[in-house]
Design a protein around this motif. Structure first.
Motif, PDB file in Angstrom:
ATOM      1  N   LYS A  40       0.815  -1.222   0.000  1.00 13.79           N
ATOM      2  CA  LYS A  40       0.000   0.000   0.000  1.00 13.79           C
ATOM      3  C   LYS A  40       0.849   1.273   0.000  1.00 13.79           C
ATOM      4  O   LYS A  40       0.331   2.356   0.272  1.00 13.79           O
ATOM      5  CB  LYS A  40      -0.979   0.038   1.186  1.00 13.79           C
ATOM      6  CG  LYS A  40      -1.880  -1.189   1.302  1.00 13.79           C
ATOM      7  CD  LYS A  40      -2.867  -1.046   2.457  1.00 13.79           C
ATOM      8  CE  LYS A  40      -3.606  -2.346   2.734  1.00 13.79           C
ATOM      9  NZ  LYS A  40      -4.398  -2.302   3.945  1.00 13.79           N
ATOM     10  N   VAL A  44      -0.395   5.427   0.040  1.00 16.22           N
ATOM     11  CA  VAL A  44       0.104   6.473   0.937  1.00 16.22           C
ATOM     12  C   VAL A  44       0.817   7.560   0.137  1.00 16.22           C
ATOM     13  O   VAL A  44       0.600   8.759   0.368  1.00 16.22           O
ATOM     14  CB  VAL A  44       1.042   5.863   2.003  1.00 16.22           C
ATOM     15  CG1 VAL A  44       1.636   6.953   2.882  1.00 16.22           C
ATOM     16  CG2 VAL A  44       0.288   4.854   2.851  1.00 16.22           C
ATOM     17  N   ASN A  66      -8.701  -2.162   3.806  1.00 11.54           N
ATOM     18  CA  ASN A  66      -9.591  -1.305   4.580  1.00 11.54           C
ATOM     19  C   ASN A  66      -9.847  -0.001   3.842  1.00 11.54           C
ATOM     20  O   ASN A  66     -10.283   0.983   4.432  1.00 11.54           O
ATOM     21  CB  ASN A  66      -8.992  -1.034   5.962  1.00 11.54           C
ATOM     22  CG  ASN A  66      -8.954  -2.304   6.791  1.00 11.54           C
ATOM     23  OD1 ASN A  66      -9.987  -2.912   7.038  1.00 11.54           O
ATOM     24  ND2 ASN A  66      -7.765  -2.736   7.177  1.00 11.54           N
TER      25      ASN A  66
ATOM     26  N   LEU B 718       2.404  -5.821  10.945  1.00 12.08           N
ATOM     27  CA  LEU B 718       1.794  -5.640   9.636  1.00 12.08           C
ATOM     28  C   LEU B 718       2.586  -4.564   8.888  1.00 12.08           C
ATOM     29  O   LEU B 718       3.194  -3.694   9.509  1.00 12.08           O
ATOM     30  CB  LEU B 718       0.347  -5.156   9.776  1.00 12.08           C
ATOM     31  CG  LEU B 718      -0.579  -6.030  10.601  1.00 12.08           C
ATOM     32  CD1 LEU B 718      -1.885  -5.301  10.854  1.00 12.08           C
ATOM     33  CD2 LEU B 718      -0.844  -7.339   9.880  1.00 12.08           C
ATOM     34  N   THR B 719       2.502  -4.600   7.574  1.00 10.99           N
ATOM     35  CA  THR B 719       3.200  -3.591   6.773  1.00 10.99           C
ATOM     36  C   THR B 719       2.774  -2.175   7.149  1.00 10.99           C
ATOM     37  O   THR B 719       3.575  -1.255   7.180  1.00 10.99           O
ATOM     38  CB  THR B 719       2.879  -3.811   5.283  1.00 10.99           C
ATOM     39  OG1 THR B 719       3.077  -5.178   4.972  1.00 10.99           O
ATOM     40  CG2 THR B 719       3.753  -2.951   4.405  1.00 10.99           C
ATOM     41  N   GLU B 720       1.487  -2.014   7.438  1.00 11.08           N
ATOM     42  CA  GLU B 720       0.914  -0.668   7.555  1.00 11.08           C
ATOM     43  C   GLU B 720       1.338   0.063   8.825  1.00 11.08           C
ATOM     44  O   GLU B 720       1.193   1.284   8.905  1.00 11.08           O
ATOM     45  CB  GLU B 720      -0.612  -0.750   7.519  1.00 11.08           C
ATOM     46  CG  GLU B 720      -1.192  -1.216   6.177  1.00 11.08           C
ATOM     47  CD  GLU B 720      -1.325  -2.728   6.076  1.00 11.08           C
ATOM     48  OE1 GLU B 720      -0.635  -3.464   6.829  1.00 11.08           O
ATOM     49  OE2 GLU B 720      -2.116  -3.184   5.236  1.00 11.08           O
ATOM     50  N   LEU B 734      -1.605   6.169   7.465  1.00 10.74           N
ATOM     51  CA  LEU B 734      -1.282   4.784   7.837  1.00 10.74           C
ATOM     52  C   LEU B 734      -2.411   4.194   8.672  1.00 10.74           C
ATOM     53  O   LEU B 734      -2.782   3.036   8.499  1.00 10.74           O
ATOM     54  CB  LEU B 734       0.045   4.734   8.598  1.00 10.74           C
ATOM     55  CG  LEU B 734       1.250   5.130   7.748  1.00 10.74           C
ATOM     56  CD1 LEU B 734       2.517   5.145   8.583  1.00 10.74           C
ATOM     57  CD2 LEU B 734       1.417   4.199   6.561  1.00 10.74           C
ATOM     58  N   LEU B 737      -5.319   2.602   6.907  1.00  7.44           N
ATOM     59  CA  LEU B 737      -5.049   1.352   6.186  1.00  7.44           C
ATOM     60  C   LEU B 737      -5.239   0.127   7.077  1.00  7.44           C
ATOM     61  O   LEU B 737      -5.580  -0.954   6.600  1.00  7.44           O
ATOM     62  CB  LEU B 737      -3.624   1.366   5.625  1.00  7.44           C
ATOM     63  CG  LEU B 737      -3.312   2.464   4.604  1.00  7.44           C
ATOM     64  CD1 LEU B 737      -1.861   2.389   4.177  1.00  7.44           C
ATOM     65  CD2 LEU B 737      -4.234   2.382   3.407  1.00  7.44           C
ATOM     66  N   GLN B 738      -4.973   0.290   8.365  1.00  5.51           N
ATOM     67  CA  GLN B 738      -5.227  -0.793   9.341  1.00  5.51           C
ATOM     68  C   GLN B 738      -5.746  -0.104  10.601  1.00  5.51           C
ATOM     69  O   GLN B 738      -4.995   0.160  11.533  1.00  5.51           O
ATOM     70  CB  GLN B 738      -3.964  -1.600   9.653  1.00  5.51           C
ATOM     71  CG  GLN B 738      -3.515  -2.563   8.565  1.00  5.51           C
ATOM     72  CD  GLN B 738      -4.464  -3.709   8.286  1.00  5.51           C
ATOM     73  OE1 GLN B 738      -5.534  -3.832   8.903  1.00  5.51           O
ATOM     74  NE2 GLN B 738      -4.107  -4.563   7.350  1.00  5.51           N
TER      75      GLN B 738
END
Lengths: 327, 874
Positions: A40, A44, A66, B718-720, B734, B737-738
């Protein structure tokens, strides 16, 4: 009539059609989902560069996505699709049928690039279908050859740039919203007033990916492609993007990954081909993409013809009616 | 790697596009698995069985790289006749001391070359040998102090049998030790199918040898087990057997958890080492300078640690300048002495006992990121003062008003006496400095913008703090103030008071202090002297400012240079990109193959050469044999490729240095619903435990009550988000995203427990209960272990309870207890036992009642799980 046909459907150069004299090569994306890791970073980077507001802190319960969909405050969106073995087998089979049909047929004219030669050495797929896979794909505006949004815009807020991309000018847009249903991909959207604080930029006006027009004019790469760590998002001249995509899909096919297929590269499709092309590992619907997108304005000449015929017929009937009365 | 190190993963993607095969072995299916050639699911904490089975496969099918093995490893070395294996003692090695709960390492030593009596272990450990005992060692966590080397070993004159036939050779001992680690055992203990095992075994062995190399990559979660250091040792054994160390495309790569964590180990933020992996002196062991120097680098041992006195004197000169003299032993007595382990967890226990007054948190959020969050927060509530330096008001700065214990009534804001100072910190773009990444490469970053508001760099904060403390102490005649007052503390500052970071890097690089070169920067650590004529803040970094140039700031693009890109940044030591690269050539000094050519002996020039800086004395002939009794670099033989090891060889068997065994042996995690299938001994007998009623454990398999917490949980990133969230949960792009804490469960477990995707679940451990949204996913797979189905629950640990972040949630690390690896004092945070139930957790005191109800149903007491030896015969 031919000029009008090119303006609304079929293969063409939309930049010169729009009146640009001697424009640069048409620019575009090639999103190779086979090497996307779903980080992602594109989402961003896009939000950072374009100063797009945060638009919801909700867990969607949809794997690791999400974000949900493209929209006025989401110009890149990464889909996460979890699939078990039977679905993978279907994808391989349906892709295999496309290969049998000879798609894609075009080969690049001047031989493969060294990068692609490297790719050709990709490990050969194991014979068996895995039990499970997790697909990731970063979606974006398609920058269509025939862009419904642009064709229906009454204010001229949407325009075709010299790079062949489609961009909204927020200070011209009056928020009429005609473009929203005109997009066959559901990409463009208005930034709704009631979701954001007062002072948020571009409230009420249509928003979508500009392919970083403000970076292209400075000879820079769009933010998403610049941020992508694995080169899943590639940016460049559209012809090169399509050629790389075709080469990559052939490599994957040769290695047994017949589920791989291209999306948006067919200039005879309902939007005249797209400026953002994709390599997918399943049918487009799986990623939330329409299998056969049609620009609504493609039928305009026919509609005008029909309407004209109807008008003439009505005129004839009306005249006939009067003539009849006289009789 | 794709999940937590996506930027580094670009190179894996590139390698894949060139045909590399990527295999991902992990309890869960991550973004890495999604793009790997195969994902092999494994039960968390069972790694030694799986890797041990690979070792057995390599040995019993003779798939090892014999020439490499014989010349470059200790395979041929003969071990003391006193050594007894876990196979003989049902899960214990010889030397276990029941009373101290640790090993006496003497029986693991190499047999002495001179001794006629086979049963006499060789002298190990230099002058301090007689005091060496696993217990004392683990008190100062000696494993990590050997971060750049093996442990010192006095006599390099070992006995070898290069036919590898002697039953006491390391090779034969290894063979016997892993004989019961079979693919079938891996299937039973790890849940890895025979087919997956075969796939991995083939891939790894077929891709190793003269023509090819295989790399192992791990993230630091691998270390977070009660035998974490041994997990990595198992991979090291495989790499040595296959000849994959010191060669291009080989190695074991540790992916660190933050930027520059490698740097903060090299120039440590750890309590037990000094810069450059010099040991922190310990009271009783290193009381005098002679004791210390003898222990860290005996002149009698071969290799570069024999020069440790020059490194240590230069370090002390850089700290105390003209005050450090030969007469006062270079201010050695200014250094504090360790009196025991002072790791983060022992410090928390000491806080609870009111033995710690103040605490600095620098970019660390223990209320969320450390194991057993409740103990962390309660410990901090016992402090007099707490300094938090971070970008935002992290949970560790606000626990006193909005932590989970306020909600349950266990802590009351008005009762907490801790004074909290919040100091906003500058980010990396707001200051200049270096990052050292996992390849030991320093890369300089230049300040781009001024920090906002009151935010300051760490460098400025500590420089100012030091100046103020020294001003307060000025004129003091108290001896205890001398170390602070005599410190060199004179860095040039800019108009904002920010010290010049390059001046610090120059100090680290070191200077000539006397002679005709006085004032010049050192070029290499070989320039260092033990007579006080040189300084240097970290010997392994010497050369980073060679020729007066900030070598770390070099940015010549890779496409303009060769394969190794030696002009991009600077890697310690000596800008060497692959360590032990002498091993990339055969014993005669020729490349093992054209394809893997890297560093080789140029006989005409009489020098080592290649595409990297050779990691070997530059003119040492490959056929050289040193005279007996010669120590230091001159004591190295031409095939002693592992030049920092005291015998010059890669260690398959560690005669010294590891505190819980010379070879990795499978033990179950501290908490496990599985009985150890290999030995009567259930868990690591040398692990560090803390029997307290606020640190209870679920009964493990075989004990009554183990079915109360029947599932395995594991925590991850997690990546986020970034670790405990300080750098991500305050950022909208960020956080969206999560946005919420979730748990991941398999469809099978969801069905068994009535969990629905998107719904809520409560996860209960013996410490607490937390709630999370549910993701039902086939990415988690139930495993069949010892014939039983084991479900695993996956928990990302980024969220915490507070009121300042954009997104908050229960903290996964609150579920963890505290039990540590004895070598490095790292907590076991990747495998624990839990129950999971549908719905949200109770609020307030009702939460405590739920946790107590589980505890009493399981019958757990402070001794549960904390008895080091498993009941039964050994």
């Amino acid at each position: 009539m031919g000029y009008w046909t090119n303006q609304l459907s079929g293969p063409t150069n939309p930049t010169t059609d729009s009146g640009w004299d001697d424009p640069p090569a048409r620019k575009g994306f090639f999103t190779d989902t086979s090497i996307c890791i779903g980080c992602k970073a594109c989402e961003v980077a896009c939000k950072e560069w374009n100063a797009i507001p945060e638009d919801g802190l909700d867990l969607l319960g949809s794997s690791y996505d999400n974000t949900g969909s493209l929209g006025a405050s989401t110009l890149r969106q990464v889909a996460f699709i979890e699939q078990s073995g039977d679905r993978i087998a279907q994808a391989r089979e349906s892709g295999g049928r496309l290969v049998d049909l000879g798609m894609p047929a075009m080969r690049p004219a001047d031989g493969p690039s060294p990068e692609l030669v490297g790719q050709a050495a990709t490990a050969v797929a194991e014979g068996e279908v895995p039990d499970f896979r997790w697909l990731m794909s970063s979606d974006v505006c398609k920058h269509c050859t025939h862009a419904g949004c642009l064709d229906v815009c009454p204010t001229g807020a949407l325009f075709r740039t010299e790079f062949g991309t489609v961009v909204v000018q927020p200070d011209v847009c009056n928020g009429c919203g005609y473009c929203v249903p005109a997009c066959p991909f559901g990409v463009i959207e208005r930034r709704e007033q009631d979701h954001f604080e007062a002072g948020t930029p571009n409230l009420g006006v249509a928003q979508k990916c500009t392919l970083c027009y403000d970076r292209l004019t400075d000879d820079q790469t769009p933010a998403c492609a610049q941020a992508c760590p694995t080169t899943s998002i590639k940016f460049g001249d559209l012809d090169d993007m399509v050629a790389s995509a075709e080469e990559r899909v052939e490599t994957l096919h040769a290695n047994g990954y017949t589920e791989a297929r291209l999306y948006g590269t067919d200039r005879h499709d309902g939007v005249g081909g797209t400026g953002s092309v994709f390599l997918l590992l399943d049918e487009p619907e799986v990623y939330g993409l329409p299998p056969d997108p049609q620009v609504p304005t493609a039928e305009l000449p026919a509609m005008f013809r029909q309407a004209g015929l109807a008008a003439v017929a009505m005129l004839v009937m009306a005249v006939g009616a009067f003539a009849g009365r006289r009789r | 790697m794709a999940e937590c190190h996506p930027v580094g993963y670009q190179w894996v993607t590139e390698a894949r596009l060139k045909g590399a095969k990527v295999i991902h072995i992990d309890p869960r299916f991550t973004r890495t698995s999604a793009t790997a050639d195969r994902h092999v699911p494994i039960r968390a904490g069972s790694d030694v069985v799986f890797l041990g089975a690979l070792i057995n496969h390599i040995l019993s099918n003779e798939l090892y790289f014999r020439d490499y093995l014989v010349h470059y490893t200790n395979a041929a070395t003969i071990v003391s006749g006193e050594f007894r294996d876990t196979e003989d003692l049902d899960g214990l090695f010889s030397g276990y001391d029941e009373e101290l709960g640790s090993y006496d390492l003497r029986s693991w030593a190499y047999a002495s070359a001179s001794g006629d009596d086979d049963s006499t272990p060789g002298t190990i450990g230099g002058p301090a040998a007689s005091r060496e005992h696993g217990h004392a060692e683990s008190q100062h966590s000696s494993g990590q102090q050997h971060g750049a080397s093996g442990a010192p070993l006095e006599h390099a004159e070992v006995r070898r049998d290069e036919t590898l036939q002697d039953p006491r050779t390391v090779f034969q001992i290894l063979k016997r030790h892993y004989a019961r680690y079979t693919p079938e055992m891996a299937a039973q203990a790890c849940g890895v199918s025979l087919e997956d095992f075969d796939y991995v075994a083939r891939a790894v062995t077929e891709n190793s040898g003269r023509e090819r190399t295989t790399a192992w990559v791990y993230a630091v979660g691998w270390t977070q087990h009660t035998l974490g250091a041994q997990f990595i040792r198992t991979a090291a054994i495989i790499q040595l057997l296959l000849g994959n160390m010191g060669r291009p495309g080989g190695g074991i790569m540790a992916l660190r958890g933050h930027a520059s964590i490698q740097g903060s180990t090299d120039i440590p933020t750890l309590y037990n080492i000094l810069p450059g992996y010099l040991a922190m002196p310990m009271a009783g062991n290193h009381d005098t300078w002679e004791d210390y120097i003898g222990a860290i680098g005996s002149k009698a041992q071969k290799g570069y640690w024999a020069n440790a006195d020059t490194y240590a004197v230069s370090l002390l000169k850089s700290w105390w300048g003209e005050h450090a003299t030969a007469e006062n032993n270079w201010c050695y007595d200014y250094l504090p002495r360790l009196t025991g382990p002072h790791g983060t967890y022992q410090t928390v226990m000491a806080m609870l006992d009111d033995e710690v007054e103040g605490y600095f948190l620098l970019g660390q959020n223990p209320a969320v990121g450390s194991a057993h969050g409740k103990l962390q927060r309660e410990g901090m509530a016992h402090l007099k003062w707490l300094v938090v330096r971070d970008f935002a008001m992290i949970e560790s700065a606000t626990f006193w008003r909005d932590g989970p214990e306020i909600a349950t009534g266990e802590l009351k804001t008005e009762d907490i006496q801790t004074e909290v100072f919040f100091m906003p910190a500058a980010s990396h773009v707001e200051k200049s400095g270096s990052f050292t990444q996992t390849q030991r490469m320093l890369q300089w970053h230049h300040k781009a913008v001024d920090p906002p508001g009151d935010a300051r760099s760490e460098l400025q904060f500590f420089h100012d703090l030091g100046k103020r403390l020294r001003a307060r102490l000025a004129g003091s005649t108290d001896e205890r103030d001398r170390p602070l007052l005599d410190l060199t503390w004179d860095y040039p500052v800019d108009e904002n008071g920010e010290p010049d970071a390059e001046a610090v890097l120059r100090e680290i690089n070191g200077y000539h202090l006397g002679g005709d070169k006085a004032g010049q920067l050192l070029s290499t650590f070989n320039d260092m002297k033990a007579d006080g004529s040189t300084s240097g803040g970290c010997w392994i970094y010497t050369g980073v400012f060679a020729d007066g140039v900030n070598q770390a700031a070099r940015r010549k693009p890779g496409r303009e240079q060769g394969l190794t890109a030696l002009e991009w940044g600077w890697a310690w030591p000596a800008n060497r990109r692959i360590l032990y690269n002498r091993a990339s050539a055969d014993p005669d000094g020729n490349p093992w193959s054209e394809r893997k050519k890297y560093v080789w002996w140029d006989a005409d020039q009489g020098r080592w050469t290649g595409v990297d800086v050779p990691d070997f004395p530059p003119t040492l002939d490959p056929h050289h044999h040193p005279d007996k009794g010669v120590g230091g670099p001159a004591g190295l033989a031409g095939d002693d490729a592992f030049i920092m090891q005291s015998d010059g060889k890669g260690w398959l068997f560690t005669p010294k240095g590891m505190l819980d065994g010379p070879m990795p042996t499978h033990y179950e995690p501290q908490e496990s619903p599985v009985r150890n299938p290999l030995y009567a001994q259930q868990a690591n007998p040398a692990r560090k435990v803390f029997p307290r009623k606020d640190n209870l454990w679920a009964p493990s398999a075989g004990q009554p009550g183990s079915d109360v917490y029947p599932y395995v949980f594991t925590t991850y990133r997690l990546t986020e988000h970034h670790t405990a969230g300080g750098m991500s949960r305050w950022l909208p792009y960020l956080s969206e995203l999560q946005p919420e804490f979730f748990c991941e469960v398999s469809p099978e477990l969801a069905e068994e427990k009535g969990l629905t995707n998107g719904g809520w679940a409560t996860i209960v451990s013996a410490r607490t209960a937390i709630e999370a949204r549910v993701l039902v996913t086939e990415r988690l797979t139930p495993l069949t272990i010892n014939g039983h189905t084991i479900h695993q629950v996956g928990l990302p640990y980024h969220w915490g309870v507070g009121s300042d972040a954009l997104v908050t949630g229960d903290a996964a690390n609150d579920l963890l207890g505290i039990a540590l690896d004895p070598n490095v004092q790292i907590q076991e945070s990747k495998a624990g036992s839990c129950d999971i139930i549908a719905g949200r957790r109770p609020r307030g005191e009702a939460l405590l009642r739920l946790v107590h109800e589980y505890q009493s149903r399981s019958g757990t007491t402070p001794t549960t799980g904390n008895e080091l030896l498993t009941e039964g015969d050994h």
